[in-house]
Scaffold this active site. Structure first.
Site, PDB file in Angstrom:
ATOM      1  N   ASP A 104     -51.568  20.915  59.286  1.00  0.00           N
ATOM      2  CA  ASP A 104     -51.582  19.669  60.057  1.00  0.00           C
ATOM      3  C   ASP A 104     -50.742  19.903  61.313  1.00  0.00           C
ATOM      4  O   ASP A 104     -49.647  19.352  61.474  1.00  0.00           O
ATOM      5  CB  ASP A 104     -51.030  18.504  59.230  1.00  0.00           C
ATOM      6  N   ILE A 105     -51.278  20.735  62.186  1.00  0.00           N
ATOM      7  CA  ILE A 105     -50.539  21.182  63.368  1.00  0.00           C
ATOM      8  C   ILE A 105     -50.836  20.246  64.532  1.00  0.00           C
ATOM      9  O   ILE A 105     -51.971  20.169  65.007  1.00  0.00           O
ATOM     10  CB  ILE A 105     -50.910  22.645  63.715  1.00  0.00           C
ATOM     11  N   GLU A 106     -49.798  19.534  64.973  1.00  0.00           N
ATOM     12  CA  GLU A 106     -49.971  18.530  66.027  1.00  0.00           C
ATOM     13  C   GLU A 106     -48.957  18.717  67.147  1.00  0.00           C
ATOM     14  O   GLU A 106     -48.669  17.781  67.895  1.00  0.00           O
ATOM     15  CB  GLU A 106     -49.834  17.128  65.428  1.00  0.00           C
ATOM     16  N   GLY A 107     -48.407  19.908  67.260  1.00  0.00           N
ATOM     17  CA  GLY A 107     -47.420  20.161  68.297  1.00  0.00           C
ATOM     18  C   GLY A 107     -47.151  21.639  68.427  1.00  0.00           C
ATOM     19  O   GLY A 107     -47.835  22.464  67.824  1.00  0.00           O
TER      20      GLY A 107
END
Length: 298
Positions: A150-153
């Site tokens: 869940d890579i959001e940055g």
């Protein structure tokens, strides 16, 4: 004059089989861990609502940082207080539920500096959460089923390396499932390259907080177009429709139950890649009862 149509039993059976196979039933994936008021992990699995539970999150890792899990009010990892989750994990797995550790989240501190950094993170994950061994396993001895991205940055670099290194551990025995939660604009800004590797099993696409590709009451076309792109261009086993479990769970993108079951699901379930629905999160699902309302239609 009465006309009687004789229909043989095998013919009726064929019709029933055709209807059943065309229904393309899916499962529900839930995120648990970011609210201490959402019940325990064991209680989450005991509801019978979910086929996949993502433990959220390993929020700090990579680039020389000491990896650290963050489970909000559930337990304190700094005092080794989360090791008791092993019995919960095992009780979930005994019910056939896949329990997955989610990396990242919206507020974490994470990035991968190089391919070698990715290899080191993969080794850490294997030894501390999967089939390897370590004297300091944060969740205790239970072996999780896989890793969720869940890579959001951070940056979009080297997530493909991490995915490939993790996938390689499947050769050591128990399969390591790889899942991901990209945003619905295609391709995803952070893990777009990683998703092209073909090593991901389940991809739960976030069709919320993204107006260009999420559902609106006036128009299903944006969501449907994005869904077709994800299912045709990403070499994953199954693609899931990621949604907020209540209006409060996201800034935008909540789909009322009736709209989901009468409009959205019929438009996407004909895809052979359809896997089901992902919900953020257990806490909000408790408030709304959303999963119970949709489960029979998913």
């Amino acid at each position: 004059m009465a006309f009687k149509l004789k229909i043989s039993v095998p013919f009726i059976c064929l019709i029933v089989l055709a209807v059943a196979s065309g229904s393309n039933g899916g499962g529900i994936s839930i995120y648990w861990g970011q609210n201490g008021n959402e019940g325990t992990l064991a209680e989450t699995c005991a509801t019978g609502k979910y086929e996949y539970v993502n433990i959220a999150f390993l929020a700090t890792f990579g680039n020389g940082q000491t990896p650290m899990i963050n489970l909000a009010g559930h337990c304190d990892p700094y005092s080794n207080g989360c090791t008791g989750l092993s019995s919960d994990i095992k009780s979930c797995q005994a019910k056939g539920i896949k329990v997955i550790l989610s990396l990242g989240g919206g507020a974490g501190s994470y990035s991968l500096a190089s391919s070698n950094d990715a290899r080191q993170v993969a080794t850490y994950l294997w030894n501390n959460f999967l089939g390897g061994t370590s004297s300091s396993r944060p969740l205790g001895p239970a072996i999780l089923d896989g890793i969720d991205f869940d890579i959001e940055g951070g940056t979009g670099e080297h997530w493909d390396d991490l995915a490939k290194y993790l996938s390689g551990y499947s050769k050591k025995g128990k399969k390591v499932y790889l899942t991901a939660a990209p945003q619905c604009p295609f391709p995803d800004a952070w893990i777009g390259n990683a998703l092209k590797t073909g090593v991901f099993d389940y991809v739960w696409v976030q069709f919320y907080n993204n107006p260009p590709c999420q559902y609106s009451t006036a128009d299903i076309a944006n969501l449907e177009g994005a869904w077709k792109q994800w299912t045709s261009d990403i070499p994953a086993t199954k693609i899931f429709l990621g949604l907020p479990a209540s209006p409060d769970a996201a800034g935008s993108g909540f789909i009322p139950v009736n709209d989901l079951t009468s409009k959205v699901l019929p438009a996407i379930k004909n895809s052979s890649k359809y896997g089901g629905v992902m919900l953020w999160s257990k806490y909000y699902d408790d408030q709304s009862g959303y999963s119970s309302s949709i489960k029979s239609q998913v």
